[in-house]
Design a protein around this motif. Structure first.
Motif: not given
Length: 748
Positions: A540-542, A570-575
């Motif tokens: 959950g870190f962005n 599925k985007t942001g820092s998870a992308g």
């Protein structure tokens, strides 16, 4: 004991109580439309007329104060007839369009008219032809307005925005924005909740469903660290509206931003990267892939980073996972945001937790806001400060790089030129000079008004609060400056100290050991780049734009041999993750948050997830299992095993968590030596949050209905308010921004 007689029965009262207050407390019904317990009365609707012995005319119970021996009748024919006449007067303008009104079924006027047996207008009139106005997220229908002034009063006295006013007279009297053509406010919707009729409505809900078709569910805010209760109205399993519970207040995000649940960028099923392209896989394939990636990984080669929007149970479960595999390499967004400040804060107070409660702020007679844009960082805290100012006559002193929307309520603002908050605090400490009018000391010297000088006010104070925010921390001002200012205020006076963060469970990260635990984001970035960390799990870190530490960490994720992201998007820092583990949102599961003042608040499942997502607790359990360890996958078991009875919380059942269970806290008070030295003038570029911001959730919460272009749920204004800097010479020069400061809206 002082008593009044209501309908031939005696009732005691406290000084300052109205007849209506006494009647309500004793279960005596007196109808009202304009009365609000949380604001000063207006006496506008006159439905609360009562007969007071000795008075020539009927009196409005809400603005008539109880006196010893007063005799009142609330329910006789004379009273009833006059109330009905007042109701007729209200209905001259208000059409009884109940079948098509969104408020039908929960309208106070509808209920009152029905109680009087009034099924139609007694006096017909021509209504204005185009009464509806759209103020961004709020719809106003002047035909339905009963001129009760609840919206104006609540906006002014409860939120500090003062965004509404009355305009015109007589039949054409109506509510209008006080600052331009649309509302300049927090869009918290307090006015919507206080409107007794259908005059003010949520534009998203407008004409979308009937209130009696909604299933209402209540949970704690998933946006605000102050932990207000939010009631969601659902139909066919979909959220149609959100509103505050009872007399509470919520944020704009709580009310309007729930559509992020349906974003096209939600991660519904597991995904794996194949040559830089993400493709969907099953959970069985995911577990097999993870088992292969984690095989042979040494404890010191795995690290974990957490955001501040996950639950206490998620924090606890991931920590148990890391403990089980033998790694202590945990860090968090909260550590990046506040860790360096907490180094000195904890040295002073012996804790990283906030001191005192939100009610301590409300009950204070002096409040200091130091470098905190409450509208963007903590609207709930601002509401408590407004309570203190309006209802407790508190003095409010602000040190900031800008003037805020509640400046009308501020006793004095000390501008931190060039971001020099230490200098502003030194100005606060200065006492009033000797009166300039020595010849006649009876003449008031306006320039030397003692209320403008903090030391003079502190001499009379009994309870003081201080709030420290993002502006201060971003400015680079030594933490010692504000901590030494706490010494100036004094241990006996200073009852609450709040270091503010906008993220909903940042205090949960503190309480669960994710802040200043010996491992930092900077260290993780270094070890990712060097190859010392081979597996990184991100829950959950962005990264925030314009934050160097977060951006560097985000870019370093790709250096890991395996980057695993557990996220709702599925985007942001998870992308850039190798594997995305889709998780349920806080509205799709259960758990707890820790509020900024140390209370436990409970989350209840509002909607079902639309994919195969797992909870964070289930993800932690799965990861532990793949590494041969055992961590429970049940949030309730995690609560009872790792939250209740731990870290100062009492040992309670989950069902008992109602927002009043408070963490046991203690603090020290160590003196902070500090000597101010004026720094060289250097432009301070302050990156402020967009209004209605809550990191990645709000920014991804709305897809334009035409799907031609994506837009933010609350449009981000590209504003640059320049104080003094050649680089921003073409920017708007604002008198509300301090000299040498450039305030730039973060780009989300």
């Amino acid at each position: 004991m002082s008593e009044i007689i209501i309908n031939n029965k005696p009732y005691s009262f406290d000084e300052g109580e109205s007849i209506l207050d006494v009647a309500e407390r004793n279960g005596i019904h007196i109808p009202t439309l304009c009365y609000l317990k949380d604001v000063t009365p207006t006496g506008a609707c006159r439905l609360c007329l009562v007969q007071v012995e000795g008075a020539e005319r009927l009196q409005a119970a809400c603005v008539t104060y109880a006196k010893d021996g007063m005799k009142i009748e609330t329910d006789n024919e004379h009273v009833w007839k006059n109330r009905k006449d007042m109701l007729d007067f209200i209905l001259i303008k208000h059409p009884l369009d109940c079948p098509i009104c969104d408020k039908a079924g929960e309208c106070e006027l509808q209920d009152t008219a029905f109680g009087f047996g009034m099924m139609e207008e007694q006096v017909s009139s021509d209504k204005p032809a185009e009464p509806i106005e759209y103020w961004n997220k709020i719809v106003y229908n002047s035909n339905l307005c009963v001129l009760c002034e609840k919206c104006i009063k609540s906006c002014h006295e409860m939120t500090g925005c003062s965004a509404l006013k009355m305009e015109d007279r007589g039949f054409y009297n109506h509510v209008t924005p006080s600052k331009g053509d649309t509302l300049k406010c927090d869009f918290c919707g307090t006015c919507i909740d206080r409107c007794p009729v259908g005059a003010l409505l949520d534009s998203q809900f407008h004409h979308s469903a009937r209130v009696w078709d909604l299933e209402n569910k209540v949970t704690s805010s998933v946006f605000s660290p102050t932990g207000g209760a939010v009631e969601y109205g659902l139909k066919d399993g979909k959220i149609y509206r959100a509103k505050a519970v009872g007399s509470g207040q919520i944020t704009a995000q709580d009310r309007f931003a729930f559509k992020y649940l349906d974003s096209a960028e939600r991660a519904l099923n597991p995904m794996a990267s194949n040559n830089g392209s993400l493709s969907q896989i099953s959970w069985e394939e995911t577990e097999a892939l993870l088992k292969d990636k984690l095989a042979g990984v040494k404890p010191e080669e795995i690290a974990f980073v957490a955001g501040s929007t996950i639950t206490n149970e998620a924090f606890a479960a991931y920590k148990k996972f890391m403990d089980a595999v033998g790694s202590k390499k945990l860090t968090s967004e909260a550590d990046i945001s506040l860790g360096e400040f907490y180094d000195k804060y904890s040295a002073k107070f012996g804790t990283m937790e906030n001191i005192g409660t939100l009610d301590d702020i409300k009950d204070s007679d002096v409040v200091f806001v130091i470098g905190c844009d409450l509208r963007r960082e903590a609207v709930g805290v601002k509401h408590k400060i407004m309570n203190a100012v309006i209802h407790n006559d508190a003095k409010l002193y602000v040190a900031g790089v800008q003037k805020y929307e509640y400046d009308l309520f501020t006793t004095k603002t000390f501008m931190a030129e060039y971001g020099d908050f230490a200098g502003a605090l030194e100005e606060m400490k200065k006492d009033a000079p000797a009166p300039s009018n020595q010849q006649n000391p009876n003449i008031i010297d306006v320039v030397n008004d003692p209320e403008l000088y903090v030391p003079a006010v502190l001499k009379k104070a009994k309870k003081v609060s201080i709030v420290i925010g993002e502006e201060y921390i971003q400015s680079g001002t030594d933490a010692d400056a504000v901590l030494a200012f706490c010494d100036f205020l004094g241990k006996d006076l200073l009852k609450s100290v709040f270091v503010i963060n906008d993220q909903v469970n940042y205090m949960g990260a503190v309480v669960n050991g994710y802040v200043r635990n010996g491992y930092t984001a900077q260290k993780l970035t270094e070890e990712l780049r060097s190859g010392a960390v081979k597996v990184v799990v991100n829950a959950g870190f962005n990264a925030r734009p314009n934050c160097k530490v977060m951006s560097e960490l985000e870019s370093a994720f790709s250096k890991a041999g395996t980057y695993i992201a557990a996220d709702i998007f599925k985007t942001g820092s998870a992308g850039t993750a190798d594997i995305i583990l889709p998780v349920k949102d806080s509205l799709e599961t259960v758990g707890t948050f820790t509020t900024l003042d140390g209370r436990l608040v409970a989350l209840e499942k509002i909607v079902e997830a639309k994919g195969s997502q797992k909870t964070h607790v289930q993800v932690a359990s799965m990861l532990a299992s793949l590494m041969g360890q055992n961590v429970t996958a049940c949030a309730y078991d995690t609560f009872h095993g790792d939250i209740a009875g731990k870290n100062g919380f009492p040992d309670v059942d989950y069902s008992e968590v109602d927002g009043t269970i408070v963490k046991e806290k203690s603090n020290e008070w160590n003196s902070t030596p500090y000597s101010y030295s004026k720094p060289a003038a250097k432009t301070f570029v302050y990156y402020m949050f967009p209004r209605y911001y809550t990191n990645i959730i709000t920014a991804k919460s709305y897809l334009a209905p035409t799907e031609e272009s994506r837009e933010y749920f609350f449009p981000v204004v590209k504003q640059i308010l320049a104080g003094e800097d050649a680089e921003y010479a073409g920017a708007e020069q604002s008198p509300t921004v301090a000299k040498g400061v450039v305030a730039v809206t973060r780009d989300f």
